[in-house]
Design an enzyme around this catalytic site. Structure first.
Site, short mmCIF file in Angstrom:
data_model
loop_
_atom_site.label_atom_id
_atom_site.label_comp_id
_atom_site.label_asym_id
_atom_site.label_seq_id
_atom_site.Cartn_x
_atom_site.Cartn_y
_atom_site.Cartn_z
N ASP A 161 -19.51 11.08 -28.35
CA ASP A 161 -18.09 11.27 -28.09
C ASP A 161 -17.65 10.60 -26.80
OD1 ASP A 161 -19.66 13.27 -27.01
OD2 ASP A 161 -18.03 14.71 -26.86
N GLU A 194 1.14 5.50 12.66
CA GLU A 194 -0.09 4.96 13.22
C GLU A 194 0.00 3.45 13.45
OE1 GLU A 194 -4.57 5.95 13.23
OE2 GLU A 194 -3.62 6.28 11.29
N ASP A 195 0.47 2.74 12.43
CA ASP A 195 0.40 1.28 12.47
C ASP A 195 1.69 0.62 12.95
OD1 ASP A 195 -2.06 1.63 11.42
OD2 ASP A 195 -1.45 1.26 9.35
N HIS A 235 0.82 -1.22 0.00
CA HIS A 235 0.00 0.00 0.00
C HIS A 235 0.86 1.28 0.00
CE1 HIS A 235 -2.87 3.07 1.08
NE2 HIS A 235 -2.35 3.19 2.28
N ASP A 265 -3.13 8.46 -1.00
CA ASP A 265 -3.56 7.40 -0.08
C ASP A 265 -5.02 7.03 -0.37
OD1 ASP A 265 -3.56 5.76 2.32
OD2 ASP A 265 -4.62 7.41 3.31
N HIS A 321 3.72 7.03 5.28
CA HIS A 321 2.53 7.72 5.78
C HIS A 321 1.72 6.94 6.82
CE1 HIS A 321 0.21 5.42 2.78
NE2 HIS A 321 -0.83 5.68 3.54
MN MN Z 1 -2.70 4.60 3.99
#
Ligand code: MN
Length: 317
Positions: free
Chosen positions: A252, A68-69, A40, A132, A64
């Protein structure tokens, strides 16, 4: 490689470090799809590299979710390893992730206030968040339908308008199309099936006609790149609603983008195109002379080659 193609002096070692760091931070974690979690942040970094962002932004894409993780990541460690700029960016993205967005239309202003606040510190925070969100929206398959719908509604209300304001038209169109697919699944699938019936022929035409236009322009001394595509279903559907017509009446379905070196060549390319094919006089738009409110500039015209309607967008690189 992708980054070096537009930024030869970029600090590739920084990206390598960010990648190895993220890999460790997410070790043993998995996405809902079952894929290793690292796929990811790697994909988000890829989206940002496609948008030709700077290395700090791409490194932030890799890192990113690590605050958090990650089981061991602390802000101070990020700062020590990657410097204050990147640590602040990662922290900013993490904080946007925790914002509670409101869904009712009348609360849009509040949502915008929060986003603008995040952007005012460093707009790159929002760019990473958009990357993200795009990758998450592309991979909502394993989620239950009601969750996909909720996520899509939030994306449509908050992230699509921001991408539009920032002039990220490609990202905005893809996000919007994904939202359409999950908010109105029956309509989307119906249009997709109808498009499928006409699509094989289109692929062939796109390839041939794109090459043809490129050669015609080159023979007049205009060097250009031509990209053709089938239009997003969201924009086809908008047209059906606006003009009260059926899918079969939308002619179109194809759009070609012609990229040239300078302003003069934009008008020259338009002139050559119009001398080769009839065009719709009332569909000719000069967004170079009159840019859209987000600063977008381009020439738009609808031409009629081989009994088809094709939209052409002509602009500089
Ligand atoms: Mn993420």
């Amino acid at each position: 490689g992708m980054v070096q193609s537009y930024a030869p002096d970029a600090d590739i070692q920084l990206l390598m470090n960010a990648y190895f760091y993220a890999q460790q931070a997410h070790d043993g974690q998995f996405r809902k799809s079952g894929a290793d979690y690292i796929t990811h942040p790697l994909a988000v970094a890829g989206i940002l590299a496609e948008m030709k962002m700077d290395v700090e932004t791409i490194a932030t894409g890799l890192l990113h979710d690590s605050l958090e993780d990650g089981p061991f990541t602390r802000y101070s460690i990020l700062e020590e390893q990657f410097g204050a700029d990147i640590a602040l960016l990662v922290d900013g993205v993490t904080k946007i992730g925790k914002l509670q967005f409101k869904s009712k239309m009348e609360e849009q202003a509040e949502n915008f206030r929060k986003m603008v606040l995040a952007m005012s510190k460093d707009v790159r925070v929002v760019l990473v968040k958009l990357g993200d969100r795009l990758h998450n929206m592309r991979n909502m398959g394993p989620m239950p339908p009601h969750k996909r719908k909720k996520k899509s509604q939030e994306t449509q209300d908050i992230f699509v308008p921001i991408a539009n304001r920032l002039g990220l038209s490609k990202l905005k169109s893809e996000l919007e199309d994904l939202c359409f697919r999950y908010i109105e699944p029956e309509i989307y699938e119906d249009l997709e099936a109808r498009l499928e019936l006409r699509a094989p022929d289109h692929e062939d035409f796109i390839e041939k006609f794109g090459r043809h236009i490129q050669e015609e322009l080159a023979s007049k001394g205009i060097q250009c790149k031509v990209y053709g595509r089938v239009k997003y279903l969201r924009s086809v559907y908008n047209k059906m609603l606006a003009q009260k017509v059926s899918f079969e009446q939308v002619h179109d379905l194809l759009a070609f983008r012609v990229l040239v070196e300078d302003l003069g060549q934009c008008y020259a390319a338009l002139g050559v195109t119009h001398s080769l094919y009839p065009h719709h006089p009332n569909r000719l738009k000069d967004y170079i002379a009159q840019p859209k409110s987000n600063g977008y500039q381009s020439l738009h015209t609808v031409i009629l080659p081989e009994r088809r309607q094709v939209e052409m967008q002509i602009r500089t690189y």
